[in-house]
Design a protein around this motif. Sequence first.
Motif, PDB file in Angstrom:
ATOM      1  N   GLY A 163       0.833  -1.204   0.000  1.00 51.74           N
ATOM      2  CA  GLY A 163       0.000   0.000   0.000  1.00 51.74           C
ATOM      3  C   GLY A 163       0.862   1.246   0.000  1.00 51.74           C
ATOM      4  N   THR A 164       0.658   2.103  -1.024  1.00 55.20           N
ATOM      5  CA  THR A 164       1.461   3.327  -1.137  1.00 55.20           C
ATOM      6  C   THR A 164       0.543   4.527  -1.380  1.00 55.20           C
ATOM      7  OG1 THR A 164       1.694   3.112  -3.541  1.00 55.20           O
ATOM      8  CG2 THR A 164       3.362   2.022  -2.196  1.00 55.20           C
ATOM      9  N   ARG A 165       1.152   5.683  -1.645  1.00 56.12           N
ATOM     10  CA  ARG A 165       0.367   6.884  -1.981  1.00 56.12           C
ATOM     11  C   ARG A 165       0.111   6.968  -3.480  1.00 56.12           C
ATOM     12  NH1 ARG A 165       4.126  11.505   0.327  1.00 56.12           N
ATOM     13  NH2 ARG A 165       5.519  10.311  -0.997  1.00 56.12           N
ATOM     14  N   VAL A 166       0.788   6.099  -4.248  1.00 61.99           N
ATOM     15  CA  VAL A 166       0.669   6.120  -5.713  1.00 61.99           C
ATOM     16  C   VAL A 166      -0.164   4.909  -6.142  1.00 61.99           C
ATOM     17  CG1 VAL A 166       2.008   6.653  -7.787  1.00 61.99           C
ATOM     18  CG2 VAL A 166       3.120   6.744  -5.574  1.00 61.99           C
ATOM     19  N   THR A 171       6.642   4.316 -15.129  1.00 65.52           N
ATOM     20  CA  THR A 171       7.933   4.335 -15.824  1.00 65.52           C
ATOM     21  C   THR A 171       8.907   5.290 -15.127  1.00 65.52           C
ATOM     22  OG1 THR A 171       6.946   5.966 -17.312  1.00 65.52           O
ATOM     23  CG2 THR A 171       7.049   3.698 -18.112  1.00 65.52           C
ATOM     24  N   ALA A 172       8.363   6.300 -14.433  1.00 67.89           N
ATOM     25  CA  ALA A 172       9.167   7.242 -13.637  1.00 67.89           C
ATOM     26  C   ALA A 172       8.284   7.705 -12.478  1.00 67.89           C
ATOM     27  CB  ALA A 172       9.604   8.425 -14.505  1.00 67.89           C
ATOM     28  N   ASP A 173       8.827   8.535 -11.600  1.00 71.02           N
ATOM     29  CA  ASP A 173       8.043   9.022 -10.458  1.00 71.02           C
ATOM     30  C   ASP A 173       6.937   9.955 -10.963  1.00 71.02           C
ATOM     31  OD1 ASP A 173       7.005  10.211  -8.202  1.00 71.02           O
ATOM     32  OD2 ASP A 173       8.939  10.468  -7.205  1.00 71.02           O
ATOM     33  N   LYS A 176       6.894  13.573  -9.955  1.00 68.68           N
ATOM     34  CA  LYS A 176       7.920  14.467 -10.504  1.00 68.68           C
ATOM     35  C   LYS A 176       7.852  14.570 -12.029  1.00 68.68           C
ATOM     36  CE  LYS A 176      11.098  13.411  -6.696  1.00 68.68           C
ATOM     37  NZ  LYS A 176      12.181  12.519  -6.294  1.00 68.68           N
ATOM     38  N   ASP A 177       7.419  13.489 -12.685  1.00 70.17           N
ATOM     39  CA  ASP A 177       7.433  13.439 -14.150  1.00 70.17           C
ATOM     40  C   ASP A 177       6.015  13.233 -14.689  1.00 70.17           C
ATOM     41  OD1 ASP A 177       7.763  12.917 -16.820  1.00 70.17           O
ATOM     42  OD2 ASP A 177       9.317  11.401 -16.590  1.00 70.17           O
ATOM     43  N   PRO A 178       5.395  14.299 -15.252  1.00 68.84           N
ATOM     44  CA  PRO A 178       4.005  14.185 -15.731  1.00 68.84           C
ATOM     45  C   PRO A 178       3.837  13.243 -16.931  1.00 68.84           C
ATOM     46  CG  PRO A 178       4.940  16.342 -16.292  1.00 68.84           C
ATOM     47  CD  PRO A 178       5.943  15.658 -15.421  1.00 68.84           C
ATOM     48  N   THR A 179       4.955  12.900 -17.607  1.00 65.70           N
ATOM     49  CA  THR A 179       4.850  12.000 -18.775  1.00 65.70           C
ATOM     50  C   THR A 179       4.942  10.522 -18.381  1.00 65.70           C
ATOM     51  OG1 THR A 179       7.240  11.997 -19.190  1.00 65.70           O
ATOM     52  CG2 THR A 179       5.956  13.759 -20.237  1.00 65.70           C
ATOM     53  N   ALA A 180       5.124  10.252 -17.088  1.00 63.38           N
ATOM     54  CA  ALA A 180       5.260   8.857 -16.624  1.00 63.38           C
ATOM     55  C   ALA A 180       3.978   8.078 -16.905  1.00 63.38           C
ATOM     56  CB  ALA A 180       5.568   8.845 -15.133  1.00 63.38           C
ATOM     57  N   THR A 181       4.146   6.847 -17.396  1.00 60.29           N
ATOM     58  CA  THR A 181       2.974   5.995 -17.658  1.00 60.29           C
ATOM     59  C   THR A 181       2.981   4.799 -16.709  1.00 60.29           C
ATOM     60  OG1 THR A 181       4.202   4.847 -19.396  1.00 60.29           O
ATOM     61  CG2 THR A 181       2.747   6.638 -20.091  1.00 60.29           C
ATOM     62  N   LYS A 182       1.766   4.301 -16.436  1.00 63.41           N
ATOM     63  CA  LYS A 182       1.588   3.241 -15.444  1.00 63.41           C
ATOM     64  C   LYS A 182       1.617   1.860 -16.097  1.00 63.41           C
ATOM     65  CE  LYS A 182      -2.019   1.538 -12.397  1.00 63.41           C
ATOM     66  NZ  LYS A 182      -3.430   1.698 -12.080  1.00 63.41           N
ATOM     67  N   ASN A 195      15.236  -1.148 -13.543  1.00 59.37           N
ATOM     68  CA  ASN A 195      15.636  -0.540 -12.267  1.00 59.37           C
ATOM     69  C   ASN A 195      14.460   0.187 -11.594  1.00 59.37           C
ATOM     70  OD1 ASN A 195      17.475  -0.060 -10.227  1.00 59.37           O
ATOM     71  ND2 ASN A 195      18.165   1.880 -11.099  1.00 59.37           N
ATOM     72  N   LEU A 196      13.295  -0.448 -11.602  1.00 59.33           N
ATOM     73  CA  LEU A 196      12.117   0.133 -10.952  1.00 59.33           C
ATOM     74  C   LEU A 196      12.144  -0.246  -9.476  1.00 59.33           C
ATOM     75  CD1 LEU A 196       9.477  -0.831 -13.669  1.00 59.33           C
ATOM     76  CD2 LEU A 196      10.531   1.404 -13.338  1.00 59.33           C
ATOM     77  N   LYS A 197      12.106   0.757  -8.631  1.00 58.15           N
ATOM     78  CA  LYS A 197      12.253   0.516  -7.187  1.00 58.15           C
ATOM     79  C   LYS A 197      10.901   0.107  -6.576  1.00 58.15           C
ATOM     80  CE  LYS A 197      16.639   2.097  -6.750  1.00 58.15           C
ATOM     81  NZ  LYS A 197      17.114   1.908  -8.101  1.00 58.15           N
ATOM     82  N   VAL A 198      10.553  -1.157  -6.729  1.00 61.04           N
ATOM     83  CA  VAL A 198       9.301  -1.666  -6.162  1.00 61.04           C
ATOM     84  C   VAL A 198       9.493  -1.895  -4.672  1.00 61.04           C
ATOM     85  CG1 VAL A 198       7.571  -3.501  -6.292  1.00 61.04           C
ATOM     86  CG2 VAL A 198       8.781  -2.793  -8.355  1.00 61.04           C
TER      87      VAL A 198
END
Length: 239
Positions: A163-166, A171-173, A176-182, A195-198
Amino acid sequence: MALKYKRILLKLSGEALMGKSNDGYEPLDISIIAQYAKDVKELVAAGAEVAIVIGGGNIYRGMNEAETGIERAHGDYMGMLATVINAMALQAGFEKAGVYTRLQSAIKMEQIAEPYIRRKAIRHLEKGRVVIFGAGTGNPYFTTDTAGSLRAIEIKADVILKGTRVDGIYTADPEKDPTATKYETISFAECIQKNLKVMDMTAFTLCMENKLPIIVFDMNKTGNLLKVVKGEQVGTLVS
């Protein structure tokens, strides 16, 4: 009600329990704990068996030896005690909401928690009690992510719910990065390659080797927890 996952390990960060006040941040927000209690109560009523591992980052982090001058191992033990404070706060909030709980600690403190005993934890789950694991693994140099993975494997959980806030892995935070895709789903190998920090690497490797799926989702949205356990498309599935 049909549940996709019967026995779950819910991993929560200490920071998730923080609230805002006029003075800045409060380490514990009772309204957040009350919301978690409501969500977990729904889950138990639906027939799920729930274990929880909580971090301690809202109170103390033992990682920054250079800044604090506190030796890493010593600091890690301080961090473990912080997780017990959080676990006790969760226990109090859950029991106020009518959820039966048992608190088990990896460090012996008989007055406030049972010692961690694997078979006893499983028995509590079978009896419909929520088991909260405090004090991490009981060893320095291991994070509460690793404690979550280890306990999940030990109790034979079907899944780890982080459980997180996201609302998943991007693909990125995304903050911080509005172009990040889920990602809806992603493999363990892809997470390592990109290198995704799960989770930290020790925790992640434990899950990968034991074929234990991880779902990363937004815990702060009411109802999400039940949706995940029913198998609805919420968050990101790592398998």
